[in-house]
Design a protein around this motif. Structure first.
Motif, PDB file in Angstrom:
ATOM      1  N   HIS A  47      71.546  46.146  16.128  1.00 48.15           N
ATOM      2  CA  HIS A  47      70.582  45.124  16.571  1.00 48.15           C
ATOM      3  C   HIS A  47      69.912  44.467  15.352  1.00 48.15           C
ATOM      4  N   LYS A  68      69.963  40.427  14.729  1.00 45.91           N
ATOM      5  CA  LYS A  68      68.735  39.611  14.809  1.00 45.91           C
ATOM      6  C   LYS A  68      68.673  38.471  13.791  1.00 45.91           C
ATOM      7  N   GLY A 112      62.888  37.556  23.271  1.00 46.13           N
ATOM      8  CA  GLY A 112      62.617  38.976  23.460  1.00 46.13           C
ATOM      9  C   GLY A 112      61.646  39.221  24.604  1.00 46.13           C
ATOM     10  N   PRO A 140      71.196  39.162  22.203  1.00 46.86           N
ATOM     11  CA  PRO A 140      71.919  39.856  21.131  1.00 46.86           C
ATOM     12  C   PRO A 140      73.339  40.270  21.510  1.00 46.86           C
ATOM     13  N   THR A 166      58.346  42.994  19.130  1.00 52.42           N
ATOM     14  CA  THR A 166      57.847  42.853  17.755  1.00 52.42           C
ATOM     15  C   THR A 166      57.825  41.398  17.288  1.00 52.42           C
ATOM     16  N   GLY A 167      58.566  40.548  17.955  1.00 49.49           N
ATOM     17  CA  GLY A 167      58.485  39.115  17.654  1.00 49.49           C
ATOM     18  C   GLY A 167      59.048  38.731  16.299  1.00 49.49           C
ATOM     19  N   SER A 168      60.092  39.415  15.854  1.00 50.01           N
ATOM     20  CA  SER A 168      60.659  39.039  14.547  1.00 50.01           C
ATOM     21  C   SER A 168      61.358  37.680  14.640  1.00 50.01           C
ATOM     22  N   ASN A 169      61.943  37.385  15.790  1.00 56.21           N
ATOM     23  CA  ASN A 169      62.560  36.068  15.960  1.00 56.21           C
ATOM     24  C   ASN A 169      61.480  34.988  16.058  1.00 56.21           C
ATOM     25  N   THR A 189      67.272  33.753  23.725  1.00 57.20           N
ATOM     26  CA  THR A 189      68.163  34.304  22.707  1.00 57.20           C
ATOM     27  C   THR A 189      68.686  35.629  23.244  1.00 57.20           C
ATOM     28  N   GLU A 226      70.663  35.740  15.272  1.00 56.91           N
ATOM     29  CA  GLU A 226      69.912  35.137  16.385  1.00 56.91           C
ATOM     30  C   GLU A 226      68.862  34.163  15.861  1.00 56.91           C
TER      31      GLU A 226
HETATM   32  C1  GRF Z   1      66.123  40.029  20.301  1.00 59.08           C
HETATM   33  O1  GRF Z   1      67.358  40.580  19.977  1.00 59.08           O
HETATM   34  C2  GRF Z   1      66.223  39.346  21.611  1.00 59.08           C
HETATM   35  O2  GRF Z   1      67.336  38.574  21.808  1.00 59.08           O
HETATM   36  C3  GRF Z   1      66.236  40.533  22.511  1.00 59.08           C
HETATM   37  O3  GRF Z   1      65.181  41.316  22.002  1.00 59.08           O
HETATM   38  C4  GRF Z   1      65.112  41.097  20.598  1.00 59.08           C
HETATM   39  C5  GRF Z   1      63.722  40.654  20.262  1.00 59.08           C
HETATM   40  O4  GRF Z   1      63.387  41.064  18.991  1.00 59.08           O
HETATM   41  N1  GRF Z   1      66.111  40.209  23.878  1.00 59.08           N
HETATM   42  P1  GRF Z   1      62.016  40.609  18.344  1.00 59.08           P
HETATM   43  O5  GRF Z   1      60.912  40.937  19.326  1.00 59.08           O
HETATM   44  O6  GRF Z   1      62.110  39.119  18.101  1.00 59.08           O
HETATM   45  O7  GRF Z   1      61.900  41.389  17.075  1.00 59.08           O
END
Ligand code: GRF
Length: 195
Positions: free
Chosen positions: A166, A170, A87, A109, A11-14, A107, A173
């Motif tokens: 999680h 996040k 991710g 978690p 989903t790329g929230s980070n 990154t 993170e």
């Molecule tokens: C993060 O917790 C990352 O560290 C893990 O997957 C998640 C990715 O989340 N490997 P998002 O795609 O950034 O929402």
């Protein structure tokens, strides 16, 4: 200005958090491209922010090496100073790790070296511990074994599910990732080759 490529699977929230930080004029880094190993939902964030993106589908390649070679070609075109795995649910082939590490971050978690691997959140819950965490590391040849650049504890609460835990990890993170990218860009944090 430090240029950053971000690789995602989900989903790329980070990624989004980094894009938001990087659009401030005083942030010393820019995301120049977003890559994915599949048609990841998170690619929509790149589009929204006007950042180029590419996909190198895992299933269209016969081996990790062949996939990694194509990924490497795409990255080389953008020539980023830093590559962030945010991710990305695939291990990079050793040749690509060798090319970019230590300018290659991940990154994770969990509070490494606790709970490495693809199920860090699930494994922490299953272990019955009272706290886990979030980490930003340099990628090396192992699975989540590289030098730790930043990490922070996150408590596990009664009734936590893998999802709720999680979702609480996040934001930590994201903050750590943004701080690390900023510190690398300003020179406050030096990336040194791992022996
Ligand atoms: C993060 O917790 C990352 O560290 C893990 O997957 C998640 C990715 O989340 N490997 P998002 O795609 O950034 O929402």
């Amino acid at each position: 200005m430090l240029t950053v490529a971000v690789l995602i699977s989900g989903t790329g929230s980070n990624l989004r958090a980094l894009l938001e930080a990087a659009r401030h004029p005083d942030f010393p880094a820019r995301v120049v491209v977003v890559g994915a190993d599949r048609e990841a939902d998170g690619l929509a964030h790149a589009e929204e922010f006007g950042i180029p993106s590419f996909t190198v589908p895992w299933h269209e390649h016969d081996s990790r090496e062949a996939w990694g070679e194509e990924l490497g070609r795409q990255l080389a075109f953008w020539n980023p100073d830093l590559v962030v795995l945010s991710g990305l649910m695939r291990l990079l082939p050793p040749a690509l790790v060798a090319e970019y590490s230590p300018r290659l971050l991940n990154t994770h978690p969990a509070f490494l070296p606790e709970f490495p691997g693809a199920h860090g959140v699930r494994d922490a819950l299953a272990a019955g511990v009272s706290e886990t965490g979030a980490s930003v590391i340099v990628v090396d040849d192992g699975v989540d074994t590289g030098p730790i650049l930043a990490q922070e504890r996150v408590p596990i609460l009664a009734g936590d599910t893998e999802h709720s835990l999680h979702e609480r990890i996040k934001p930590v993170e994201r903050r750590l990732l943004i701080d690390v990218v900023r510190a690398i860009a300003t020179g406050e944090l030096a990336l040194t080759p791992t022996p």
